[in-house]
Design an enzyme around this catalytic site. Structure first.
Site, PDB file in Angstrom:
ATOM      1  N   TYR A 184      75.683  49.549  15.572  1.00 47.74           N
ATOM      2  CA  TYR A 184      76.963  50.075  15.614  1.00 47.74           C
ATOM      3  C   TYR A 184      77.350  50.462  16.889  1.00 47.74           C
ATOM      4  CZ  TYR A 184      80.891  53.068  14.239  1.00 47.74           C
ATOM      5  OH  TYR A 184      82.050  53.680  14.032  1.00 47.74           O
ATOM      6  N   THR A 186      78.427  52.882  18.516  1.00 46.50           N
ATOM      7  CA  THR A 186      77.836  54.179  19.370  1.00 46.50           C
ATOM      8  C   THR A 186      76.475  54.168  19.579  1.00 46.50           C
ATOM      9  OG1 THR A 186      77.809  55.666  17.350  1.00 46.50           O
ATOM     10  CG2 THR A 186      79.864  55.578  18.263  1.00 46.50           C
ATOM     11  N   LYS A 187      75.720  53.315  18.915  1.00 44.57           N
ATOM     12  CA  LYS A 187      73.965  53.385  18.625  1.00 44.57           C
ATOM     13  C   LYS A 187      73.494  53.028  20.038  1.00 44.57           C
ATOM     14  CE  LYS A 187      74.516  55.234  14.548  1.00 44.57           C
ATOM     15  NZ  LYS A 187      74.415  54.335  13.441  1.00 44.57           N
ATOM     16  N   THR A 188      72.208  53.243  20.147  1.00 36.96           N
ATOM     17  CA  THR A 188      71.392  53.245  21.192  1.00 36.96           C
ATOM     18  C   THR A 188      71.562  51.894  22.150  1.00 36.96           C
ATOM     19  OG1 THR A 188      69.336  52.458  20.447  1.00 36.96           O
ATOM     20  CG2 THR A 188      69.700  54.784  20.651  1.00 36.96           C
TER      21      THR A 188
END
Ligand code: PLP
Length: 389
Positions: A184, A186-188
Site C-alpha cells: 500500500y 504508505t508501507k515500507t
C-alpha cells in the site's frame, strides 16, 4: 515558536527515476498486466525474505484472504488475532463466516500478548494470525510453539514488516503457513496497491496462485505467449487478485532500495528517541535491533481517567496540525468499531490494554523522503506541545 512554512504530510512514498524507468519498460513492452515483471518481482522478493514461494497479489488483504482459504478456514472456525490492527486483519476472517478471537496486546510492544493466547484457544481454533505492528516482530517463537502443540496454522500479517529485516527475524526460515506483505502507498515498500503471500509450502503456494486468478489452472501470460496455449480449466470459484506488471515494475525498484529507505527511517527513529527520551510527558516506542520502523508510535503520558487521556491525545494531534505537522493514530482497536461491537457485544474494556494504549498513541511522520530539517521540525513541535500540555 517558529512555525514551519509548508505542511509536513504524515507519509509520502519515496519515488525517483528508478521506478519511472521500470514502469516505462513495463508500459512500452506491450504487456501491462500479470507477466514477466510480476514473475521477476516474485522471485526477487522471495529471495529477499527467504521464502520458497512468493505470490504477488493486488493487496495484503487479498494475500491474507487467499492464505486463509488455502488452509481451508470454514464457517464457524475461530482464528486468534489482535484487536490492535487495521480493518483488513479481521475482515478476512469474517469473509469465511469464521470468528476473529481477539487476544489483548502486550502493553510494551503493542503486539499480541503471547501469554494470553493459550486461554483463547478452543476446539474451533483453526489458526493464529499475529500482526508485526509498526515493523516490530511479534513473539513468533512462542506463537509457533503454541501452534505446533495444537496442530494449528500460523499466518502472519506482515503488512508493516520491512522485507529485508523480515528474513533476519527468521534466520532458520519461517515455518508459518503463510506470511502476507502489503505494498500500500504508505508501507515500507509500495506498488501503489499490492501485496504478497510468501510460503515454503508448495500446496499453499499453488492454491493461492490458482485462487488469485479465478480458480484457473494456468495464468494468462502462459496462455497467450508463444509457448502457451489456449486451454485452461476452472477448478474453483476463485477471485481476481492478481498484480499487474505496471505495479510489479514499481515494486522491483522499491525492493532494490528498501535497505536504504529502512536505514533512513531508523535514523529518524533514533533522532526522535534522543529528543523525547526522559521527557515525562512522552513515552518512546520500544526499540528492537530488527525493527522495520514502518511507524513511530509515540505515547503521551497524561494524568486522569481514560477520557481525559483521550482528550489530551486529541489536543496533541490538533496542536501538531496547527504547527504544520501531519500525524496519525494507530490503531482504533477493532473491538470498539460498530461492526465488531454489534456483532460480538464487545465493550472497550473487554481488551483493556488495547483500549488504554490506543487513547494515548500518536504516530509521527517517519519516511525516507524526510529531510533533517523536517525531522527537527517534528521534534521541535512535539517538545513545544508537550511543554504546554
Ligand atoms: C495496511 C494494512 C493491511 C492491509 O494492506 P492492504 O495492502 O492495504 O490490503 C493489513 N494489515 C495491517 C496491519 C495494515 O496496516
Amino acid at each position: 515558536m517558529k512555525q514551519r512554512q509548508a505542511f509536513l504530510p504524515f507519509a509520502l512514498p519515496d519515488i525517483d527515476g528508478s521506478e519511472l524507468q521500470e514502469v516505462k519498460e513495463a508500459l512500452e513492452s506491450g504487456w501491462i498486466t500479470t507477466g514477466p515483471k510480476v514473475k521477476q518481482f516474485e522471485s526477487e522478493f522471495a529471495a529477499v525474505v527467504g521464502a520458497k514461494h512468493a505470490v504477488a497479489v493486488n493487496s495484503c488483504t487479498a494475500a491474507m484472504h487467499l492464505a486463509l482459504e488455502a488452509i481451508a478456514v470454514q464457517s464457524g472456525d475461530e482464528v486468534i488475532t489482535t484487536p490492535y490492527t487495521f480493518a483488513a486483519t479481521a475482515e478476512v476472517i469474517r469473509y469465511f463466516d469464521a470468528k476473529p478471537v481477539f487476544v489483548d496486546i502486550d502493553p510494551v510492544t503493542f503486539n499480541i500478548n503471547v501469554d494470553r493466547i493459550e486461554e483463547a484457544l478452543s476446539p474451533l481454533t483453526k489458526a493464529i494470525l499475529p500482526v508485526h505492528i509498526a515493523g516490530y516482530p511479534a513473539d513468533m517463537k512462542h506463537i509457533r510453539e503454541i501452534a505446533a502443540r495444537r496442530g494449528i496454522a500460523v499466518i502472519e500479517d506482515a503488512a508493516h514488516a520491512d522485507p529485508g529485516t523480515f528474513s533476519k527475524w527468521n534466520a532458520r526460515g519461517s515455518d508459518s503457513a503463510a506470511v502476507c506483505f502489503s505494498f500500500y502507498a504508505t508501507k515500507t515498500i509500495t506498488t501503489g496497491e499490492g501485496g504478497m503471500v510468501c510460503t515454503n509450502d508448495d500446496a499453499i503456494a499453488d492454491r493461492c496462485r490458482i485462487m488469485a486468478l479465478h480458480g484457473i489452472s494456468r495464468d494468462a501470460w502462459k496462455r497467450y505467449t508463444a509457448e502457451g496455449n489456449w486451454f485452461y480449466e476452472i477448478t474453483a470459484p476463485g477471485y481476481k487478485y492478481n498484480m499487474t506488471d505496471v505495479a510489479a515494475a514499481m515494486g522491483l525498484a522499491q525492493l532494490r532500495k528498501s535497505d536504504r529507505m529502512l536505514a533512513r527511517r531508523r535514523e529518524i527513529a533514533q533522532a526522535y528517541d534522543r529528543a523525547f527520551e526522559g521527557n515525562s510527558r512522552l513515552q518512546i516506542p520500544n526499540s528492537h535491533i530488527l525493527h522495520g520502523w514502518h511507524l513511530y508510535m509515540l505515547r503521551i503520558n497524561a494524568a486522569g481517567g481514560l477520557s481525559t487521556v483521550g482528550d489530551v491525545r486529541a489536543r496533541f494531534v490538533e496542536e501538531l496540525k496547527s504547527r504544520n505537522i501531519g500525524t496519525s493514530v494507530h490503531f482504533i482497536p477493532l473491538h470498539i468499531h460498530p461492526y465488531y461491537r454489534e456483532m460480538y457485544g464487545y465493550t472497550p474494556e473487554d481488551f483493556p490494554v488495547a483500549y488504554s494504549e490506543y487513547l494515548r498513541e500518536i504516530s509521527l511522520p517517519i519516511y525516507s523522503k524526510m529531510s533533517d530539517r523536517d525531522v527537527q521540525d517534528v521534534v521541535d513541535a512535539v517538545l513545544d506541545v508537550a511543554d504546554n500540555l
